[in-house]
Scaffold this motif. Structure first.
Motif: not given
Length: 256
Positions: A199-204
Motif C-alpha cells: 500500500h505504501k508503494r501504491f501511495i508513492q
C-alpha cells in the motif's frame, strides 16, 4: 412470494423500474419483496402490481399459473413504460437526441438510482457517487474499469458469466486475477500488516503521477503566458484561441 420474485426476474423487471412504477424508493421495493404475502403490501401498491401483471388475484396459485412468453413480456413492458410518470423522466432536462430508446431508458434508470442514493444525505453514499463520477471520467483511458464493472455485474447476477462485451482475452484474464484477489480478501488471507508495504508503494506511485501532472500543468501555463505575451494578448478568448494555441505549439517545438 418466491414465485413472484422469480417472475420479476423472468420479466427482466429491475428493482429500479419497479420502484419508478410504484412511486417508491428502491429500498422500499426490497422491503415489499421480503414480505411473505402480497396482501401485506400497501393496498394501492398491490393493486398497481396486479395491474402490471394483468391478474386479478394476489394468491400464490394465480401467480404460479402465469406463463411468461414473448407476448406476455411485451404486454408487461408496454404497461410499465406507459405507466411510469413523465416526472420521473430526464427527457425534459437533457438533450437526449442521438440516443436509442434503450439507452434513454438506461440513462433514466441510472439518474433515478443516483438521485435516490444522494437523497439519503449520507456522506459515504455521496462519496461513492462522486467516485463513480470519477470512474466514468477515467473509463476511456483505463480499460480495466470496464472489466471491473463487468465482473461486478456477473457476480451479482445481472448478466451471464460467459458474457464478454470488451476485449475477451484481457477481460478473461482480469476477471481471473480479480476473483483470486477477492477470494483472498474475503477469506481473511490478507491483512493490513501484510499489505502495508504494498500500500505504501501504491501511495508513492500515485504521488509521483500527481507530481508529474502538476509539473506538466505548470510547464503548459508557462508556455501559455509566453504565447500571450508574444502575441500581445492578456488572455485567451473565443476570438484569439486558435492563434494562441498555434503559438503555444510553435513555442513548444522550439524546445524540441
Amino acid at each position: 412470494m418466491d414465485r413472484l420474485n422469480e417472475l420479476l426476474q423472468e420479466l427482466g423487471l429491475t428493482k429500479v423500474k419497479l420502484a419508478k412504477y410504484l412511486g417508491v424508493s428502491r429500498q422500499m421495493v426490497y422491503n415489499y419483496l421480503v414480505l411473505d404475502s402480497l396482501d401485506k403490501w400497501p393496498k394501492e401498491k398491490k393493486v398497481l402490481l396486479l395491474q402490471l401483471l394483468d391478474i386479478k388475484d394476489s394468491d400464490e396459485e394465480t401467480i404460479k399459473n402465469i406463463v411468461v412468453n414473448t407476448e406476455y413480456l411485451m404486454a408487461v413492458e408496454k404497461r410499465l413504460n406507459s405507466a411510469i410518470k413523465s416526472t420521473n423522466s430526464v427527457d425534459s432536462g437533457l438533450d437526449l437526441s442521438g440516443l436509442t430508446k434503450e439507452n434513454k431508458n438506461l440513462l433514466n434508470d441510472f439518474i433515478f438510482l443516483l438521485k435516490e442514493k444522494l437523497e439519503d444525505d449520507d456522506a459515504s453514499q455521496g462519496a461513492a457517487v462522486r467516485y463513480l463520477y470519477y470512474l466514468l471520467q477515467s473509463m476511456d483511458n483505463i480499460p480495466e474499469i470496464k472489466y471491473i464493472l463487468g465482473y461486478m455485474a456477473k457476480t451479482n447476477g445481472f448478466i451471464k458469466p460467459d458474457e464478454f462485451a470488451f476485449d475477451e482475452d484481457r477481460q478473461f484474464i482480469f476477471e481471473g486475477i480479480l476473483y483470486s484477489a477477492l477470494t483472498l480478501y474475503n477469506n481473511g488471507g490478507a491483512s493490513k500488516s501484510k499489505l502495508a508495504e504494498s500500500h505504501k508503494r501504491f501511495i508513492q506511485e500515485i504521488e509521483q503521477k500527481n507530481e508529474e501532472k502538476l509539473s506538466r500543468t505548470q510547464q503548459l501555463n508557462t508556455v501559455k503566458v509566453q504565447a500571450l505575451r508574444e502575441l500581445g494578448y492578456s488572455d485567451i478568448n473565443a476570438n484569439n484561441a486558435s492563434e494562441v494555441f498555434e503559438k503555444i505549439a510553435e513555442i513548444q517545438s522550439r524546445k524540441v
